[in-house]
Design a protein around this motif. Structure first.
Motif, PDB file in Angstrom:
ATOM      1  N   UNK A 111       0.824  -1.201   0.000  1.00 20.69           N
ATOM      2  CA  UNK A 111       0.000   0.000   0.000  1.00 20.69           C
ATOM      3  C   UNK A 111       0.865   1.259   0.000  1.00 20.69           C
ATOM      4  N   UNK A 112       2.023   1.202   0.651  1.00 25.09           N
ATOM      5  CA  UNK A 112       2.890   2.367   0.759  1.00 25.09           C
ATOM      6  C   UNK A 112       4.145   2.183  -0.086  1.00 25.09           C
ATOM      7  N   UNK A 113       4.485   3.219  -0.828  1.00 19.12           N
ATOM      8  CA  UNK A 113       5.683   3.194  -1.667  1.00 19.12           C
ATOM      9  C   UNK A 113       6.940   3.015  -0.823  1.00 19.12           C
ATOM     10  N   UNK A 114       6.984   3.667   0.358  1.00 19.97           N
ATOM     11  CA  UNK A 114       8.166   3.587   1.215  1.00 19.97           C
ATOM     12  C   UNK A 114       8.450   2.158   1.652  1.00 19.97           C
ATOM     13  N   UNK A 115       7.394   1.394   1.922  1.00 18.17           N
ATOM     14  CA  UNK A 115       7.568  -0.001   2.351  1.00 18.17           C
ATOM     15  C   UNK A 115       8.188  -0.816   1.233  1.00 18.17           C
ATOM     16  N   UNK A 116       7.677  -0.643   0.003  1.00 16.96           N
ATOM     17  CA  UNK A 116       8.211  -1.389  -1.139  1.00 16.96           C
ATOM     18  C   UNK A 116       9.683  -1.067  -1.355  1.00 16.96           C
ATOM     19  N   UNK A 117      10.044   0.208  -1.269  1.00 18.70           N
ATOM     20  CA  UNK A 117      11.438   0.589  -1.485  1.00 18.70           C
ATOM     21  C   UNK A 117      12.345   0.067  -0.366  1.00 18.70           C
ATOM     22  N   UNK A 118      11.822   0.003   0.866  1.00 15.49           N
ATOM     23  CA  UNK A 118      12.598  -0.546   1.985  1.00 15.49           C
ATOM     24  C   UNK A 118      12.837  -2.038   1.788  1.00 15.49           C
ATOM     25  N   UNK A 119      11.816  -2.752   1.321  1.00 15.58           N
ATOM     26  CA  UNK A 119      11.951  -4.195   1.064  1.00 15.58           C
ATOM     27  C   UNK A 119      13.014  -4.426  -0.008  1.00 15.58           C
ATOM     28  N   UNK A 120      13.049  -3.581  -1.034  1.00 19.56           N
ATOM     29  CA  UNK A 120      14.044  -3.719  -2.100  1.00 19.56           C
ATOM     30  C   UNK A 120      15.449  -3.432  -1.559  1.00 19.56           C
ATOM     31  N   UNK A 121      15.569  -2.398  -0.735  1.00 19.43           N
ATOM     32  CA  UNK A 121      16.889  -2.063  -0.169  1.00 19.43           C
ATOM     33  C   UNK A 121      17.431  -3.191   0.714  1.00 19.43           C
ATOM     34  N   UNK A 122      16.541  -3.898   1.416  1.00 20.66           N
ATOM     35  CA  UNK A 122      16.983  -5.013   2.266  1.00 20.66           C
ATOM     36  C   UNK A 122      17.555  -6.156   1.425  1.00 20.66           C
ATOM     37  N   UNK A 123      17.062  -6.311   0.228  1.00 18.93           N
ATOM     38  CA  UNK A 123      17.603  -7.339  -0.678  1.00 18.93           C
ATOM     39  C   UNK A 123      17.142  -8.736  -0.326  1.00 18.93           C
ATOM     40  N   UNK A 124      17.878  -9.428   0.556  1.00 20.25           N
ATOM     41  CA  UNK A 124      17.567 -10.814   0.914  1.00 20.25           C
ATOM     42  C   UNK A 124      16.493 -10.884   1.990  1.00 20.25           C
ATOM     43  N   UNK A 125      15.587 -11.842   1.837  1.00 20.59           N
ATOM     44  CA  UNK A 125      14.534 -12.104   2.829  1.00 20.59           C
ATOM     45  C   UNK A 125      14.405 -13.614   2.991  1.00 20.59           C
ATOM     46  N   UNK A 126      14.311 -14.063   4.238  1.00 25.01           N
ATOM     47  CA  UNK A 126      14.129 -15.486   4.515  1.00 25.01           C
ATOM     48  C   UNK A 126      12.672 -15.711   4.917  1.00 25.01           C
ATOM     49  N   UNK A 127      11.927 -16.323   4.000  1.00 21.43           N
ATOM     50  CA  UNK A 127      10.485 -16.510   4.177  1.00 21.43           C
ATOM     51  C   UNK A 127      10.214 -17.967   4.518  1.00 21.43           C
ATOM     52  N   UNK A 128       9.412 -18.184   5.575  1.00 17.67           N
ATOM     53  CA  UNK A 128       9.075 -19.544   5.977  1.00 17.67           C
ATOM     54  C   UNK A 128       7.907 -20.048   5.142  1.00 17.67           C
ATOM     55  N   UNK A 129       8.201 -21.056   4.327  1.00 16.22           N
ATOM     56  CA  UNK A 129       7.170 -21.722   3.521  1.00 16.22           C
ATOM     57  C   UNK A 129       6.958 -23.090   4.141  1.00 16.22           C
ATOM     58  N   UNK A 130       5.870 -23.209   4.928  1.00 16.08           N
ATOM     59  CA  UNK A 130       5.607 -24.390   5.754  1.00 16.08           C
ATOM     60  C   UNK A 130       6.798 -24.598   6.698  1.00 16.08           C
ATOM     61  N   UNK A 131       7.548 -25.704   6.556  1.00 13.95           N
ATOM     62  CA  UNK A 131       8.636 -25.966   7.517  1.00 13.95           C
ATOM     63  C   UNK A 131      10.011 -25.658   6.923  1.00 13.95           C
ATOM     64  N   UNK A 132      10.048 -24.925   5.850  1.00 12.11           N
ATOM     65  CA  UNK A 132      11.318 -24.614   5.179  1.00 12.11           C
ATOM     66  C   UNK A 132      11.473 -23.097   5.065  1.00 12.11           C
ATOM     67  N   UNK A 133      12.685 -22.584   5.316  1.00 13.34           N
ATOM     68  CA  UNK A 133      12.976 -21.168   5.091  1.00 13.34           C
ATOM     69  C   UNK A 133      13.573 -21.005   3.699  1.00 13.34           C
ATOM     70  N   UNK A 134      12.943 -20.186   2.903  1.00  4.70           N
ATOM     71  CA  UNK A 134      13.376 -19.971   1.516  1.00  4.70           C
ATOM     72  C   UNK A 134      13.992 -18.580   1.414  1.00  4.70           C
ATOM     73  N   UNK A 135      15.191 -18.510   0.824  1.00  5.65           N
ATOM     74  CA  UNK A 135      15.849 -17.213   0.628  1.00  5.65           C
ATOM     75  C   UNK A 135      15.302 -16.556  -0.636  1.00  5.65           C
ATOM     76  N   UNK A 136      14.702 -15.410  -0.452  1.00  6.97           N
ATOM     77  CA  UNK A 136      14.078 -14.677  -1.561  1.00  6.97           C
ATOM     78  C   UNK A 136      14.790 -13.348  -1.747  1.00  6.97           C
ATOM     79  N   UNK A 137      15.023 -12.976  -3.004  1.00  2.09           N
ATOM     80  CA  UNK A 137      15.615 -11.689  -3.326  1.00  2.09           C
ATOM     81  C   UNK A 137      14.523 -10.725  -3.791  1.00  2.09           C
ATOM     82  N   UNK A 138      14.540  -9.506  -3.259  1.00  2.00           N
ATOM     83  CA  UNK A 138      13.584  -8.470  -3.643  1.00  2.00           C
ATOM     84  C   UNK A 138      14.251  -7.491  -4.606  1.00  2.00           C
ATOM     85  N   UNK A 139      13.621  -7.236  -5.756  1.00  2.48           N
ATOM     86  CA  UNK A 139      14.193  -6.370  -6.783  1.00  2.48           C
ATOM     87  C   UNK A 139      13.113  -5.442  -7.353  1.00  2.48           C
TER      88      UNK A 139
END
Length: 337
Positions: A111-139
């Protein structure tokens, strides 16, 4: 004993065949180079033709104009009084910008542009998909160029189009016959101001002096035209002028939508479940996220995402649809900036 002149002649006899062979080799080398250059030019031409076809496909527009309520915002001063009598409207058109969402990728809109840009600046994100952590890149979402333009339409209240005119008279006589026929009030006609007759196209544009005459004639789809006591029914239709204005090529970056990569290893999971889990992760502030509008994943096959500019790049509409192997559309519509 051979004289100096005899020796020179003998030398010429010996050297001449060798020189001819050398020239033949040079000519052959030149021919080979020309053939090679021609092949390269042909390949280049074919490549350019393919690029031209692709460019033509991406710039072709085919849009159904949706029904909407019209709001009159201003009155412009016309060049002449007749423009007050015509029906005028204009449309702002923007092309869809295709983006190919590959397998293992996702689009997420905040909803907010600032949030999207912050997620991109962080780059790597470890998202839990069920019982596995998946490394996701934000671009950022890389978008191609699009076009937008205005279409101005004007429907005349004093002119009509006439088609399917029989080719039975010389040009001047047919022009006079049309003026005479369309001036007859018993058929709904009126005083004619001018006739623009196009004999090769078997068509004409009739301009009347008074308003209202064109409307009366257009209530019927044809009009009687008598030539040598034979009645021909010519086709009548509205005279519409269309102008293309303010054609612009634009490009930009979708500021509230983020591209997520790194989901290739979970292609066997349910896409809707993965979308929910990605949504939950990025809703949390501790993960650098915020309020999410929508998430769309492409796990098993590529999809095409269509962006269209609405006002500015801060607000864009996107339709995620058309798997490359299918010809049907997924009818979900999403709003991405």
């Amino acid at each position: 004993m051979a004289t100096g002149e005899d020796k020179e002649k003998e030398a010429l006899k010996v050297d001449w065949p060798g020189d001819g062979l050398k020239e033949d080799e040079q000519y052959q080398k030149l021919i080979d180079e020309m053939v090679k250059e021609n092949v390269q030019l042909k390949e280049e031409i074919q490549k350019l033709e393919v690029e031209l076809q692709e460019a033509t496909k991406t710039t072709q527009l085919q849009e159904d104009i949706p029904e909407t309520n019209l709001k009159f915002t201003s009155l412009e001063s016309p060049e002449n009084y007749r423009q007050f009598l015509n029906i005028c409207c204009s449309f702002q058109m923007s092309s869809h910008i295709p983006y190919e969402l590959q397998k293992g990728e996702a689009l997420i809109t905040f909803e907010e542009e600032e949030v999207a840009q912050h997620v991109i600046r962080m780059g790597k994100h470890h998202v839990q998909i069920e019982d596995v952590f998946v490394e996701i890149m934000a671009k950022p979402v890389p978008l191609k160029s699009g076009v937008r333009f205005q279409v101005h339409v004007e429907v005349s209240k004093t002119k009509i189009n006439v088609t399917e005119i029989p080719d039975e008279l010389p040009e001047n006589q047919m022009r006079d016959k049309l003026e005479l026929s369309f001036s007859k009030s018993r058929y709904g006609g009126g005083e004619v101001e001018s006739v623009e007759y196009d004999r090769p196209a078997r068509s004409a544009v009739i301009t009347f002096v008074e308003t209202g005459v064109a409307d009366k004639i257009l209530k019927k789809k044809d009009y009687p035209l008598y030539i040598n006591q034979n009645c021909h029914r010519v086709v009548v239709s509205s005279y519409i002028e269309t102008h293309l204005k303010k054609f612009q090529v634009f490009s930009g970056i979708s500021k509230r939508t983020v591209l997520l990569t790194g989901l290739e290893d979970i292609d066997l999971m349910d896409e809707e479940l993965v979308e929910d889990l990605v949504n939950i992760h990025f809703q949390r502030e501790k993960n650098g996220g915020g309020e999410v509008d929508v998430v769309k994943c492409s796990l098993r096959q590529p999809h095409i995402a269509y962006f269209s500019r609405i006002g500015s790049w801060n607000h864009m509409k996107i339709t995620v649809s058309v798997p490359k192997s299918l010809s049907m559309f997924d009818k979900n519509e999403f709003f991405f900036p």
